[in-house]
Scaffold this active site. Structure first.
Site, PDB file in Angstrom:
ATOM      1  CG  ASP A 262       2.682  30.203 -27.843  1.00 33.23           C
ATOM      2  OD1 ASP A 262       3.058  29.146 -28.379  1.00 33.23           O
ATOM      3  OD2 ASP A 262       1.566  30.715 -28.050  1.00 33.23           O
ATOM      4  CG  HIS A 278       8.686  24.754 -21.428  1.00 36.26           C
ATOM      5  ND1 HIS A 278       9.035  25.681 -20.466  1.00 36.26           N
ATOM      6  CD2 HIS A 278       7.835  25.402 -22.273  1.00 36.26           C
ATOM      7  CE1 HIS A 278       8.425  26.838 -20.715  1.00 36.26           C
ATOM      8  NE2 HIS A 278       7.699  26.689 -21.799  1.00 36.26           N
ATOM      9  N   GLY A 306       8.882  23.513 -31.326  1.00 39.18           N
ATOM     10  CA  GLY A 306      10.045  23.966 -30.565  1.00 39.18           C
ATOM     11  C   GLY A 306       9.701  24.427 -29.166  1.00 39.18           C
ATOM     12  CE  LYS A 307       4.092  26.559 -29.387  1.00 38.93           C
ATOM     13  NZ  LYS A 307       2.615  26.577 -29.435  1.00 38.93           N
ATOM     14  CB  VAL A 308       7.235  20.526 -24.864  1.00 38.69           C
ATOM     15  CG1 VAL A 308       7.426  19.424 -23.831  1.00 38.69           C
ATOM     16  CG2 VAL A 308       6.332  21.623 -24.309  1.00 38.69           C
TER      17      VAL A 308
END
Length: 352
Positions: A262, A278, A306-308
């Site tokens: 997050d 990430h 939209g995190k990894v």
């Protein structure tokens, strides 16, 4: 023989075989991982995950986050995680309170975990003050010593809101000065300026010690220390913003996994539209995907938030204690960590 003597004898029998933590420096897993890469199923997944972790270590711009949930520390991986910190193979840790307090800090005080040579009735264990984690035992009296030590450390801190990172740094300082185990993750993280975050910190032995600290201070009419969970999120996001490229080595899932992922979204909310997802991600878990959970989501699913990024990510569906020694030993012996710059992210914060 009295009942007390009988109980003492029985407890001593049950707590007779200590868990021995694996030493990843003592064996070279590279040939095994190379062979697994030519296989299929989980073996090939593990080989690819190990390759991605080695890419993180080779990437000069990559900050590596070690994310731990579950009980692998108690089960024999405690020295493994400490070795990753000692050798600059991770730059920041996000974990459950149990992994950091009940397991690592607990052993840092000189206490031990024990193999269950048999599984007696759990009510019998309770009568003997023995706690059980599957086939691993903990002496509850020793665990309460850990609780009280946390309370003592809290008593010595300023009466204010503190992030878990700041308090765990105080725990590391305590172990550096008074600890009885050299290979402690908490101690080594303090000495190497590797910050540790526990987003649900009081869900552990720390909670008991901190509650006692607050209750005692309230009775005395004095102000008390508080753990600031918002500060945790802000500080970890600060690291992500400063870090740029990042990689995740995740054991288990749950709150620690969500928390670190997050940070990308939080950075965007704060107006940092240039913060990248990430770049690398590995997750080792036994959680099932069919109920929509997988202990927070698959890595592919996290990309939709939209995190990894999905270029260099790998799920490994295996019990972490059986595969992490291979992954970590392979990375240790390939030696890419020897050329990494130390990030020392703990120095980003004012009190350090």
């Amino acid at each position: 023989m009295t009942d007390t003597q009988i109980n003492d004898t029985r407890k001593k029998e049950l707590l007779s075989k200590q868990v021995e933590h694996i030493d990843i420096t003592s064996f070279d897993a590279r040939p095994i991982i190379d062979s697994m890469g030519k296989m299929s199923f989980t073996s090939r997944d593990l080989a690819r995950a190990t390759g991605i972790y080695n890419q993180m270590l080779k990437d000069k711009d990559c900050t590596i986050f070690l994310v731990i949930a579950g009980s692998t520390s108690a089960g024999g991986c405690m020295d493994l995680y400490a070795e990753l910190v000692r050798n600059n193979m991770v730059d920041c840790v996000v974990a459950t309170g149990a992994s950091i307090v009940d397991m690592d800090f607990f052993e840092g005080l000189g206490h031990k975990h024990y193999q269950a040579l048999e599984i007696p009735d759990d009510n019998t264990l309770r009568s003997l003050y023995i706690d059980r984690i599957y086939d691993t035992y903990i002496d509850e009296e020793q665990l309460q010593d850990c609780d009280h030590t946390i309370g003592k450390i809290a008593d010595e801190q300023p009466a204010k809101g503190m992030s878990s990172r700041e308090f765990i740094r105080a725990m590391g300082k305590y172990l550096s000065e008074h600890g009885k185990k050299e290979n402690s993750l908490v101690k080594l993280a303090y000495e190497h300026d590797v910050p540790i975050f526990c987003p649900a910190f009081v869900d552990s032995s720390a909670g008991f010690g901190l509650v006692k600290h607050q209750v005692d201070r309230m009775k005395e009419g004095k102000p008390y220390l508080m753990i600031d969970a918002v500060a945790d999120f802000r500080e970890l996001t600060d690291i992500k913003i400063e870090a740029g490229a990042s990689g995740l080595l995740m054991i288990g899932g749950g709150v620690p996994k969500n928390f670190i992922q997050d940070t990308v979204v939080c950075a965007e909310i704060l107006g940092h539209d240039d913060v990248e997802m990430h770049k690398y991600a590995v997750q080792i878990t036994v959680a099932d995907v069919r109920d929509g959970a997988c202990s927070s989501s698959t890595l592919q699913e996290a990309a939709s938030w939209g995190k990894v990024q999905t270029t260099e990510e790998q799920m490994v569906f295996a019990e972490a204690g059986s595969v992490m020694p291979l992954l970590a030993s392979d990375a240790y012996h390939r030696g890419y960590w020897k050329d990494r710059e130390k990030r020392r992210w703990a120095k980003l914060f004012a009190e350090d």
